[in-house]
Design a protein around this motif. Sequence first.
Motif, short mmCIF file in Angstrom:
data_model
loop_
_atom_site.label_atom_id
_atom_site.label_comp_id
_atom_site.label_asym_id
_atom_site.label_seq_id
_atom_site.Cartn_x
_atom_site.Cartn_y
_atom_site.Cartn_z
N VAL A 281 14.72 51.09 43.98
CA VAL A 281 15.13 51.45 42.54
C VAL A 281 14.94 50.07 41.80
CG1 VAL A 281 17.16 52.35 41.44
CG2 VAL A 281 16.67 53.22 43.87
N ASP A 282 14.57 50.28 40.60
CA ASP A 282 14.51 49.15 39.61
C ASP A 282 16.05 49.15 39.14
OD1 ASP A 282 14.23 47.78 37.40
OD2 ASP A 282 12.24 48.06 37.01
N GLY A 283 16.70 48.43 39.65
CA GLY A 283 18.18 48.52 38.86
C GLY A 283 18.46 48.30 37.51
N TYR A 284 17.78 47.41 36.95
CA TYR A 284 18.06 47.10 35.40
C TYR A 284 17.40 48.41 34.52
CZ TYR A 284 20.38 42.59 36.49
OH TYR A 284 21.01 41.62 36.92
N ASN A 285 16.24 48.56 35.10
CA ASN A 285 15.66 49.83 34.30
C ASN A 285 16.59 51.08 34.48
OD1 ASN A 285 13.79 52.43 34.53
ND2 ASN A 285 12.52 50.61 33.39
N VAL A 286 17.38 51.39 35.55
CA VAL A 286 18.22 52.42 35.63
C VAL A 286 19.24 52.20 34.91
CG1 VAL A 286 19.49 53.96 37.46
CG2 VAL A 286 17.04 53.24 37.89
N ILE A 287 19.87 51.33 34.89
CA ILE A 287 21.21 50.82 34.31
C ILE A 287 21.04 51.07 32.80
CG2 ILE A 287 22.71 49.08 33.36
CD1 ILE A 287 22.69 47.75 36.31
N PHE A 288 19.85 50.79 32.11
CA PHE A 288 19.82 50.54 30.70
C PHE A 288 19.07 52.23 30.43
CE2 PHE A 288 20.29 46.30 31.41
CZ PHE A 288 21.15 46.07 30.23
N ALA A 289 18.81 53.07 31.30
CA ALA A 289 18.32 54.40 31.01
C ALA A 289 19.30 55.31 31.16
CB ALA A 289 17.22 54.59 32.07
N TRP A 290 20.45 55.12 31.75
CA TRP A 290 21.89 56.06 32.10
C TRP A 290 22.84 55.55 30.78
CZ3 TRP A 290 23.09 56.65 37.82
CH2 TRP A 290 21.85 56.94 38.55
N THR A 291 22.98 56.40 30.13
CA THR A 291 23.96 56.13 28.90
C THR A 291 25.51 55.59 29.35
OG1 THR A 291 23.16 58.15 27.83
CG2 THR A 291 25.38 57.09 27.00
N HIS A 292 25.97 56.06 30.39
CA HIS A 292 27.25 55.67 30.74
C HIS A 292 27.14 54.04 31.48
CE1 HIS A 292 30.89 55.38 32.89
NE2 HIS A 292 30.40 55.14 34.10
N LEU A 293 26.10 53.92 32.38
CA LEU A 293 25.88 52.44 32.65
C LEU A 293 25.48 51.68 31.61
CD1 LEU A 293 24.06 53.17 36.42
CD2 LEU A 293 26.40 52.84 35.93
N LYS A 294 24.62 51.84 30.80
CA LYS A 294 24.39 51.09 29.67
C LYS A 294 25.55 50.65 28.89
CE LYS A 294 21.03 51.07 25.81
NZ LYS A 294 20.02 51.71 25.11
N LYS A 295 26.41 51.58 28.58
CA LYS A 295 27.66 51.23 27.87
C LYS A 295 28.52 50.26 28.85
CE LYS A 295 28.20 55.61 25.34
NZ LYS A 295 28.94 56.62 25.15
N LEU A 296 28.59 50.52 30.12
CA LEU A 296 29.38 49.79 30.97
C LEU A 296 28.87 48.32 30.97
CD1 LEU A 296 31.63 49.51 33.04
CD2 LEU A 296 30.13 50.48 34.58
N ALA A 297 27.49 48.24 31.03
CA ALA A 297 26.62 46.95 31.14
C ALA A 297 27.17 46.17 30.12
CB ALA A 297 25.23 47.14 31.29
N HIS A 298 27.22 46.80 28.65
CA HIS A 298 27.59 45.88 27.42
C HIS A 298 28.91 45.20 27.56
CE1 HIS A 298 24.07 46.70 25.36
NE2 HIS A 298 23.94 48.08 25.49
N GLU A 299 29.71 46.02 28.45
CA GLU A 299 31.23 45.34 28.77
C GLU A 299 31.02 44.40 29.93
OE1 GLU A 299 33.86 48.53 29.38
OE2 GLU A 299 33.11 49.71 27.65
N SER A 300 30.45 44.78 30.94
CA SER A 300 30.34 43.88 32.12
C SER A 300 29.22 44.39 32.93
CB SER A 300 31.48 43.96 33.21
OG SER A 300 31.11 43.59 34.34
N LEU A 301 27.87 43.46 33.09
CA LEU A 301 26.79 43.85 33.88
C LEU A 301 27.11 44.03 35.16
CD1 LEU A 301 23.87 44.47 33.27
CD2 LEU A 301 23.23 41.96 33.40
N GLU A 302 28.19 43.34 35.89
CA GLU A 302 28.20 43.12 37.21
C GLU A 302 29.08 44.49 37.47
OE1 GLU A 302 28.97 42.38 41.13
OE2 GLU A 302 27.82 41.41 39.67
N HIS A 303 29.87 45.00 36.75
CA HIS A 303 30.52 46.38 36.91
C HIS A 303 29.23 47.46 36.89
CE1 HIS A 303 34.38 44.23 36.16
NE2 HIS A 303 34.62 45.20 37.08
N ALA A 304 28.54 47.31 36.04
CA ALA A 304 27.17 48.35 35.91
C ALA A 304 26.62 48.29 37.20
CB ALA A 304 26.44 48.34 34.58
N ARG A 305 26.27 47.11 37.80
CA ARG A 305 25.46 46.94 38.94
C ARG A 305 26.08 47.63 40.12
NH1 ARG A 305 23.93 41.60 37.22
NH2 ARG A 305 25.71 40.58 38.17
#
Length: 177
Positions: A8-32
């Motif tokens: 799995v390409d982690g960042y590609n998935v994080i920024f493709a999933w709406t919920h994880l993308k929003k979470l990443a803007h608050e905390s990339l660590e929490h999204a991971r």
Amino acid sequence: MLKDILIVDGYNVIFAWTHLKKLAHESLEHARMELRDRLLNYGKFKGYEVILVFDGKYTKSGGSVEAITSGFLEVYTEDGETADSFIEREVFLRKGKYTNVYVVTSDGAEQNQILGSGGLRIPARELQNMIRIAKEEERLQYAHEHRRDQFSLRRNEVGGLLSPEVAEKLEKLRRGH
């Protein structure tokens, strides 16, 4: 018996999933962490080995490989190595050692490279749907097992409350003696 592996390409998935993308803007660590947790559960339920790959340039620590559990690796590439190049190498190295080598990415160029290397591609949003379906299957399986356990408990509860003499008399009646 060979297993399937999911890379799995982690960042590609994080920024493709709406919920994880929003979470990443608050905390990339929490999204991971949330992606890791979802993949841990999914991999365990489906019987897949999983390699979750992140570009190391977005972390303070640089390159690392950590075995989270048996069959689950979390990788941060070395500075200067992209997740894409790491994934391409892994597909080549693992082809033939697994029934299927699935790669999760929505990067078009990467998808073509994966197909050319013998891997099978899963777009990031399709993985999200697959995880949702697996979670529902898991819930239904648990509910079925729970009902079966409750039924067997109910069935055995009365028998456990009877004295041996009464149980013997009931058994004789059941047999028609």
